[in-house]
Structures are given as C-alpha cells and as structure tokens.
Write an enzyme that holds these catalytic residues in place. Structure first.
Site, mmCIF file in Angstrom:
data_model
loop_
_atom_site.group_PDB
_atom_site.id
_atom_site.type_symbol
_atom_site.label_atom_id
_atom_site.label_comp_id
_atom_site.label_asym_id
_atom_site.label_seq_id
_atom_site.Cartn_x
_atom_site.Cartn_y
_atom_site.Cartn_z
ATOM 1 N N CYS A 173 0.860 -1.189 0.000
ATOM 2 C CA CYS A 173 0.000 0.000 0.000
ATOM 3 C C CYS A 173 0.890 1.231 0.000
ATOM 4 C CB CYS A 173 -0.870 -0.037 1.260
ATOM 5 S SG CYS A 173 -1.893 1.413 1.499
ATOM 6 N N HIS A 179 -9.924 1.336 3.245
ATOM 7 C CA HIS A 179 -9.362 2.658 3.571
ATOM 8 C C HIS A 179 -10.481 3.605 4.019
ATOM 9 C CE1 HIS A 179 -5.109 2.586 2.781
ATOM 10 N NE2 HIS A 179 -5.246 2.145 1.548
ATOM 11 N N HIS A 210 -9.733 -3.268 -0.915
ATOM 12 C CA HIS A 210 -8.638 -2.528 -0.279
ATOM 13 C C HIS A 210 -9.029 -1.051 -0.103
ATOM 14 C CE1 HIS A 210 -4.164 -1.950 0.356
ATOM 15 N NE2 HIS A 210 -4.505 -0.711 0.036
ATOM 16 N N GLU A 211 -9.637 -0.468 -1.153
ATOM 17 C CA GLU A 211 -9.990 0.959 -1.086
ATOM 18 C C GLU A 211 -11.183 1.193 -0.158
ATOM 19 O OE1 GLU A 211 -7.755 2.782 -2.139
ATOM 20 O OE2 GLU A 211 -6.772 1.272 -3.388
#
Lengths: 185, 171
Positions: A115, A162, A158-159
């Site tokens: 990342c 976040h 993954h986003e």
C-alpha cells in the site's frame, strides 16, 4: 445513465475539472485509522477531490487505487483503475465511487498486498475474488451496483477498507504474514 | 544507543513472551523487530532491541526466568545493519516429500551458487513428511538455470519442488 460505463460517467463528472497532485499520507497518520465520513457525491468539492485522486493515482507507477484518507481526508471516496494489470479479469477502467460498501463477497483467496500508505511493509491478505459493491457516482450521485472479480475485486476491497479506516495490516493472515517490502525496479 | 540481539529458546509454557517483554520494558530496552514460534514444541524467540543498557545487564536480568534450566536466553550487542538494496527479484521455493538427509543443504547451496539471497525460510517435519518454504531474491539471469537445477535436485532427492515468482501488488 443506463449503458454508460463507470469510467465514462466518472470522466463526465470530472470534465473540465483540473485535478491537482496531493501528497499521500503514510501510517501511523491517524486519518488512516478513522472511519471516513459519508459525502455528498454531487458537491463540487467531492468532484474536485475525485479529479485530484485520479491525478495522484496516475502519478505513481503501478498504483491501482487511491482513497481519500490516503490524501489526508477522512471521507468515503476512492478511485480505482486496474487497466492493463496482468491479474485483472474484469476491468471497468478508471472510476470513482462515493459512500461505497461491499454488498456481497465470495471465493476468498490469499494474496500479498502493499500500500502506498504503508511503504515499508507488505502483508498476506485473504480477499474475495468475486464482489458486488454498491456506491454512488460522483457528480450525479446515482446509486450503482458494481460486480467485479479477480484483481479489481481485491482493489475495491482494499480501497473500501481505507474508507472504513482499515489498512491491510488489519487483515493480515497470521503472525508471520507481514513482510518487509522489497522494491524492484 | 546499543542494538541488542536476544534469543530465548527452550521448553514452552504460557507467559514466556510476557516475562521477556516485561523484563526488557523495565530496563528501558525497546523491542523493535522480533519473531517467535514453536519448533517441534520448543519455544524459539529472536529479538532485535535497542537500549542504553549493556548486553550483560540484559542477560543478567533474564537469568531468573532461566534458573530452572528449561530456558536459555542469550543477549549480544550487534552493529546496526546498513540497509542495502536487494538485487534481483523475489521467488518462492516450496518443497515437500519424504524426509532424508541433505534436503536443506542441497537446495540452499543451489540457490547460493546462483547468487540468490534467502530472505525467509522455514522447514517442518511432520511424521515422514518434510516441507521447506524459502523466499529468495534471485538475479534475473539465473532464474532459468536455478529452476533446472532445483528440478534435478528434486529428482535426485525424490521430492517435489516448485519455484514461482513471489508476487506482490501495490493497491
């Protein structure tokens, strides 16, 4: 706008908006560990943010996604683009989603992730290879449902993590699943 | 500031990590990188720590928990490692088969001859089954010959070996 791709709709939303390069923040910055706030996808600030995220993502070779917390803003907005990645099957091109959630996930597989906000480490993370993601498009605010798989599915998860204040470090597979990152050019 | 390499080995029981970490904290020694696991039921811990205390003081402080003879703790001062960029690309070697003498030496010597640098390795023997997994940085030019050599070694040892790129995706 039925039949119009997510990438085209994202492009239409940001047409005429000049994106600016934003600095990417790294852990342990607190913004990366806080759940992002819901946004108004139709607001000019969010459209500008999407344009900035696209420019910032493109400025970093190999980067396939960027979320608002990574540029220091605790907001539920991200961009993704897995175009040309060898592991991509489904590929919708560069697009943005606001207030997105994973609605369905299946076929979990491990993979090693790095990342931009954790530049020194990588980790083995199990992710769904099939996902349905719901969210809103910037500009119109239209609610959409995105079905994806393989690498794009991993990038979306993954986003979205976040946007929920989670890093891949929160999901590693075991005590020996965090590794020093090696950079090869 | 001293950089200390600490090893703790011995009979496993609950509380070893807590005891070691507690002792280090009391001495103002900062536990930085560490790895710990159980190897055939034995507890094994390797730590790199930093602190103002000399190695002898830390070793003496760990002595009471070793007093019954079931644990061994050693502390040595080490020089900080200079970060050097790793040449080559990462590969993952996995091997499994019937246990026999010389598996690790054959495989690692082949990798070393090719200029490979092993960055992580673990082996497990479970009943008759031997398993080796190694992460190795290989010079790009050596990958093909190493693959051939590992296949030959595997055939000779009667084990299965695979080598594949250690993939990592930046998201």
């Amino acid at each position: 706008m039925a039949g119009v791709s997510l990438a085209e709709q994202t492009r239409a939303a940001t047409a005429g908006v000049i994106g600016a390069l934003r600095p990417v923040v790294a852990a342990p910055d607190a913004v990366l560990s806080q759940p992002g706030k819901a946004v108004d996808p139709a607001s000019t600030e969010i459209v500008q943010l999407v344009a900035d995220l696209l420019v910032t993502m493109r400025s970093s070779p190999g980067c396939v996604g960027l979320a608002a917390p990574q540029v220091g803003l605790g907001l539920r907005v991200f961009v993704v683009d897995v175009t040309g990645h060898p592991k991509a099957a489904n590929c919708q091109g560069p697009f943005a989603l606001c207030n997105a959630e994973v609605a369905a996930a299946s076929r979990w597989r491990p993979g090693r992730e790095g990342c931009m906000s954790v530049p020194e480490l990588t980790g083995d993370v199990k992710r769904a290879t099939r996902v349905t993601v719901t969210g809103q498009l910037p500009g119109t605010g239209e609610q959409v449902s995105v079905v994806s798989d393989a690498f794009e599915a991993r990038a979306l998860q993954h986003e979205i993590d976040h946007c929920n204040g989670l890093l891949f470090l929160d999901r590693v597979a075991g005590a020996h699943a965090v590794h020093p990152r090696k950079v090869y050019l | 500031m001293n950089e200390l390499a600490i090893t703790v080995l011995g009979h496993d029981r609950p509380g070893i990590v807590a005891d070691v970490a507690g002792t280090l904290a009391e001495l103002g020694v900062n536990l930085t990188d560490s790895t710990m696991t159980r190897l055939r039921g034995h507890f094994a811990m390797t730590l790199i720590c930093t602190g103002e205390v000399p190695a002898e003081t830390v070793e003496a402080a760990l002595l009471p928990m070793c007093a019954d003879g079931t644990l061994l703790a050693t502390v040595r001062e080490v020089l900080p490692e200079a970060e050097t960029p790793q040449p080559g690309t990462p590969y993952l070697v996995s091997l499994h088969g019937a246990d026999r003498l010389g598996i690790v030496s054959s495989v690692t010597q082949a990798l070393a001859r090719a200029g490979g640098n092993i960055t992580d390795l673990s082996t497990r023997l479970v009943g008759p089954l031997y398993v080796l997994v190694a992460e190795v940085d290989l010079p790009a030019a050596a990958v093909e010959s190493v693959t051939d050599e590992l296949s030959a070694i595997a055939a000779e040892l009667g084990v299965e070996v695979t080598i594949r790129p250690g993939e990592m995706d930046i998201l």
